[in-house]
Design an enzyme around this catalytic site. Structure first.
Site, PDB file in Angstrom:
ATOM      1  CD  GLU A  44      -2.734  -1.263   2.454  1.00 45.78           C
ATOM      2  OE1 GLU A  44      -3.914  -1.476   2.573  1.00 45.78           O
ATOM      3  OE2 GLU A  44      -2.280  -1.057   3.658  1.00 45.78           O
TER       4      GLU A  44
HETATM    5  C1  ACM Z   1      -2.003  -5.413   3.995  1.00 43.06           C
HETATM    6  O1  ACM Z   1      -3.089  -5.881   4.238  1.00 43.06           O
HETATM    7  N1  ACM Z   1      -1.991  -4.212   3.626  1.00 43.06           N
HETATM    8  C2  ACM Z   1      -0.654  -6.197   3.688  1.00 43.06           C
END
Ligand code: ACM
Length: 534
Positions: free
Chosen positions: A334
């Site tokens: 992310e």
């Molecule tokens: C994640 O759930 N951002 C690895």
């Protein structure tokens, strides 16, 4: 003694009745228990004949560590403290030469014998034995069985997020005990995130001095001293688990900026960040100010600044020295506040720093197709059971680069997803809420096309802690779904026998209710499960 052999437990008519949840009267007028075994052993045969009776004068012989583990289980489950004066014996022995972590367990009226290839296997045999202990009228028994067991995957992990909410050493040790009992062998600690930095480092003391005191929702923060971390690692080792520390980079690094403002960029505020702030509160992230909200993807380390790589080298260098296990996790998920080319350059360099320390880097799947990623970097897939947005291609890229894959499908075994009909704990973004049946009904071999069984290092069940404040919250979200993850990690492939099915699992896991209750595990009494009551 007549045995039903060769076709597993299902070969025995009596066994099928048991697994269907029936509890027929036995010769002693008591009830015959279900075999509440989770994860399902590789080979399991119910043997005809009287069960072993466990009593206060049962003798437990052999390996002292295994004997202590069994005693704790028997005390919790049956309230018995066997004193070793009787003829009936439980024998616990290591016989080197077999497959790593494997064991064999035989029980009949005269004795229970557990032999194992190594101490981990003996520990797992003891856990299986603890699950077999059952009340039979006025007595406690171990049904007559033969079990030959070994894991499907070498890596069987649980992840605990101690960054969004900090969890004490005692809570972590309790989670280690609970996971090890289900034959997990890795604890991945998500030690840092936008909301806080949780590990003391001599090279960078400002991280815990300035960036550890806060958590989601304005709750108290905290951090592990180096002595705390050593204690967690030692406790994990005593339960045959490694610790995999994660320092999430280059995103999820807002807290780093509280200690080192020059190492991070300004937060990138997208419409999605605004939406999450509206829905969950916590305001918008601002550089140099603690962040207490739930948004992700706004923070980034400075990719073009050499000081960033000095920081990465300091952090992972010190962690490598503190961590006996082979893996260091660099995050990589992310990173929406980082330019994609910068992201690729960063994860390539960070993975190289870890590899140069003699450790195997692990990264979330987003990093998989970065050119220059250190060869043999392990990928952790957190996409869905049916991959979307090219997540499977990124996961496959780790394999093409010589690394293995850890599977953590978010819509199955993200243990922090809400249960259906229970919205007071957990989140729901991963196709949630997630039923126990959905946590169970997936097969590791079919998630990422083009990946062989031997490319799959294992399975890991993450538990993110945005909404989880206490050890009881952790128990409630993890149990019983953690049993489904344990079975995916340890047991033969889905559907390979009538026992490796949801119908069988729900009965077996329901049979563990009394053991879990005796151990103080605050499991969610899901109405999908036929819970045994004693
Ligand atoms: C994640 O759930 N951002 C690895």
């Amino acid at each position: 003694m007549k045995r039903h052999r060769g076709r597993g437990l299902a070969a025995a008519g009596i066994a099928l009745a048991l697994m269907a949840g029936c509890a027929p009267a036995d010769d002693n007028g008591g009830t015959v228990p279900n075999l509440a075994l989770v994860p399902l052993p590789a080979a399991l045969e119910q043997v005809e004949g009287d069960p072993f009776e466990l009593s206060a004068d049962t003798s437990i012989e052999g390996d002292p560590d295994a004997a202590a583990a069994l005693l704790a289980l028997v005390q919790a489950r049956a309230g018995l403290t066997p004193d070793g004066t009787g003829d009936a014996t439980v024998s616990l022995r290591i016989e080197p030469g077999g497959v790593a972590e494997s064991y064999r367990l035989t029980a009949d009226a005269a004795s229970v014998v557990v032999t194992a290839a190594d101490p981990a296997g003996l520990f797992y045999g003891v856990q299986t034995l603890g699950q077999l202990v059952a009340r039979d009228g006025e007595r406690w028994i171990v049904p007559a069985v033969e079990i030959d067991d070994a894991p499907r995957f070498a890596y069987r992990g649980v992840m605990l997020d101690v960054a969004r909410h900090f969890h004490s050493v005692e809570t972590v040790k309790g989670y280690i005990d609970r996971a090890a009992a289900l034959k997990f062998n890795a604890l991945h600690l998500h030690l840092t995130d936008d909301q806080g930095w949780r590990i003391e480092l001599d090279s960078r003391p400002e991280l815990t001095e300035l960036a550890s005191g806060m958590a989601v929702g304005g709750d108290p923060g905290g951090f592990y001293t180096k002595a705390d971390y050593r204690e967690i690692v030692a406790h994990a080792a005593s339960r045959h688990m490694i610790v995999v520390p994660e320092i999430d980079m280059p995103g999820h690094t807002h807290a780093v900026g509280l200690a080192y403002p020059t190492l991070v960029e300004e937060p990138v505020i997208s419409d999605e960040i605004r939406r999450v702030a509206q829905e969950f509160g916590g305001g918008l992230p601002a550089k140099g100010t603690p962040y207490e909200g739930l948004a992700v993807g706004f923070s980034s380390l400075r990719i073009d600044d050499e000081a960033t790589y000095d920081f990465v080298a300091d952090v992972f260098g010190e962690l490598a020295a503190m961590t006996p296990g082979p893996y260091l996790h660099l995050g990589g998920d992310e990173a929406l506040g980082t330019d994609p080319d910068d992201f690729a350059a960063f994860v390539a360099r960070a993975s190289g720093i870890i590899a140069d320390l003699g450790k195997t880097p692990v990264a979330w799947h987003e990093a998989g197709d970065a050119p220059g990623l250190a060869p043999s970097t392990v990928g952790q897939y957190w996409g869905y059971v049916r991959p979307t947005d090219g997540a499977d291609a990124k996961a496959r890229a780790f394999v093409q680069n010589g690394g293995g894959l850890i599977l953590s499908p978010a819509d199955a075994i993200y243990l922090d997803m809400q249960y259906p009909g229970k919205a007071d704990l957990g989140l729901a973004w991963a196709n949630g809420p997630t039923s126990v049946e959905r946590a169970y009904s997936w097969e590791p071999g079919t998630i990422v096309d083009g990946v062989e069984e031997s490319d799959i290092l294992g399975v890991e069940a993450p538990l993110w802690a945005e909404t989880l404040r206490t050890a009881e919250d952790i128990d409630t979200m993890a149990f019983p779904r953690i049993g489904a993850a344990a079975e995916a990690a340890w047991s033969p492939a889905t559907g390979t026998s009538e026992l490796r099915t949801w119908d069988s699992f729900r009965t077996r896991v329901g049979g563990l209710g009394p053991l879990w209750a005796s151990q103080g595990i605050a499991f969610h009494p899901s109405d999908e499960i036929p819970w045994a009551t004693e």
